[in-house]
Design a protein around this motif. Structure first.
Motif, PDB file in Angstrom:
ATOM      1  N   GLN A 331      49.465  74.321  19.189  1.00 32.62           N
ATOM      2  CA  GLN A 331      50.224  73.443  20.078  1.00 32.62           C
ATOM      3  C   GLN A 331      49.611  73.396  21.467  1.00 32.62           C
ATOM      4  N   LEU A 450      48.035  68.771  16.283  1.00 36.31           N
ATOM      5  CA  LEU A 450      49.460  69.101  16.359  1.00 36.31           C
ATOM      6  C   LEU A 450      50.113  68.996  14.988  1.00 36.31           C
ATOM      7  N   ASN A 453      49.845  72.090  12.821  1.00 37.90           N
ATOM      8  CA  ASN A 453      50.366  73.315  13.430  1.00 37.90           C
ATOM      9  C   ASN A 453      50.905  74.313  12.404  1.00 37.90           C
TER      10      ASN A 453
END
Length: 461
Positions: A331, A450, A453
């Protein structure tokens, strides 16, 4: 200041102070970074400025490729320099060799009037950096015992010295090149004094080298004086163990994130390439009657690092206290890439402000577009760079720590080469196409990272 021997531990208040050797190493690295960033701030300008105006008169494409090859190799040679120091030289001798070659390289650039002299100077800088860069960081760690609580703050002091050197370098070398030794006709500069900027960079390296040579025996005792001894039988036995499934997954996670980070650095390193070229011709650098030297803008990143360092550290601490906890490594790194992209969107704004002016250098964009871009790039760097180094050290199997740290450095080498290639395209594509493409690619890759993740966190467990 503590006068205890290196690495000595004590329960007294005195033990919280650092050995003098730390400040000697930090002073030396400050001047080496002054030397490097002073030269880097001027390099692309020197290459592209007309011969009659004190440059080499190369076209943008050739200059961009030279810049990319140079900065790329700067990140490759530390792998060899670190290995030679560990096996044969010892860190201190490698540092002296490195600083000598760096100073000679800067002085070669000072006398440069031909391509062959340019290549000699850059080669000496590349080799010198290879000996110097990895071994200075190693010396900091060796000043303390393995579990010494002062080590983290020691690296903070070391990092601060790096940023101080990087901050003052463009200001001093740039002022010499674009102000003091520049020849003017009215308000127009008819010849730049780039060579004197390189001379100052060489003198700066000599200052650091002389201090290190005179004081290292006194304040560093035997630290880094000899090569590292061979691994023990236990270490050898451990190194022959096969990797577990968990370790293999962690290595895969490192490689995935290194892939994304390569693109971040390729964009970030435009600071010394396309952004510098654009700043020189198309950014309004006037502040009243004073024209800000182009090279000065490269001091923005290190000063932002110094200012934002405590703030970013406090932010991560604050987030870690939430019920959700701190942001994960992917992140933070994805945020860094997105911020880089937004920074380049500001440069798109600068292009739009100029309208259809094209290559008309009389039409300038407001410098705040550029300042804002550097600010966002720095915040992005601080989300990504320290986190990445920590990630590699924590996730790597013990026997592959150095190798995987080398992979991390290798990604920077590729990125710097890409940065030079992008800069070389400035004569082929418009500024809107270049800045817009970098912005789009950075933001898209940031969101892609992202989206990975949860998968990456699973692999990193």
């Amino acid at each position: 200041m503590s006068t205890n021997s290196v690495g000595e531990k004590s329960n007294t208040k005195e033990s919280v102070k650092h050995p003098v050797g730390l400040y000697l190493v930090s002073f030396t690295i400050m001047w080496e970074r002054f030397s490097y960033y002073g030269m880097r701030a001027l390099l692309i300008l020197f290459l592209t400025t007309q011969l009659i105006k004190g440059g080499l008169g190369l076209d943008t494409k050739s200059a961009g490729l030279i810049y990319g090859n140079f900065t790329g190799l700067v990140y490759l040679t530390p792998l060899l320099g670190g290995w030679l120091a560990d096996k044969y030289l010892g860190q201190r001798k490698a540092v002296v060799w490195g600083s000598t070659l760096i100073a000679l390289g800067q002085f070669a650039l000072f006398t440069t009037h031909t391509k062959s002299m340019l290549y000699l100077g850059l080669l000496l800088l590349i080799l010198g950096n290879g000996f110097f860069k990895p071994n200075m960081s190693s010396l900091v760690g060796q000043l303390y015992e393995k579990d010494d609580s002062r080590k983290d703050s020691a690296y903070s002091i070391f990092y601060m010295a790096i940023n101080v050197g990087a901050f003052i370098a463009p200001l001093i070398c740039g002022t010499l090149a674009e102000q003091i030794f520049a020849q003017k006709q009215g308000a127009e500069i008819i010849s730049y004094g780039y060579r004197y900027g390189f001379l100052a960079a060489g003198i700066g390296m000599l200052i650091g080298q002389i201090a290190f040579m005179l004081l290292s025996n006194k304040y560093m005792k035997g630290i880094g004086k000899h090569p590292i001894t061979k691994a023990s039988t236990t270490d050898t036995k451990d190194s022959n163990k096969p990797l577990t499934k968990q370790e293999k997954n962690r290595i895969k996670a490192i490689f995935i994130m290194v892939f994304f980070v390569t693109f971040f650095w390729a964009g970030f390193e435009q600071a010394g390439a396309s952004l510098t070229i654009y700043t020189k011709d198309f950014i309004n650098r006037n502040m009243g009657s004073f024209v800000v030297p182009t090279s000065w803008f490269q001091s923005l990143n290190p000063i932002f690092c110094v200012i934002l360092g405590p703030t970013m550290g406090a932010l991560w601490v604050y987030l870690s206290k939430r019920e959700k906890g701190d942001l994960t490594i992917p992140q933070k790194m994805s945020l860094g890439m997105i911020l880089l992209g937004i920074g380049f969107l500001l440069m798109v704004g600068a292009v739009l402000q100029r309208g259809s002016a094209g290559d008309d250098v009389t039409v300038k964009a407001n410098m705040m577009w550029l300042v804002g871009a550097y600010f966002l790039h720095t915040v992005g760097e601080m989300c990504l760079s320290p986190v990445g180094l920590s990630m590699v050290s924590k996730l790597s199997p013990p026997k592959y720590v150095s190798l995987l740290m080398g992979v991390w450095l290798f990604s920077s080498a590729i990125a710097n080469k890409l940065a030079g290639v992008v800069a070389s395209l400035m004569g082929t594509f418009t500024h809107m196409q270049i800045f817009g493409t970098i912005a789009g690619v950075s933001i898209v890759l940031g969101f892609m990272l992202l989206s990975l993740n949860k998968k990456l966190i699973s692999m990193m467990q």
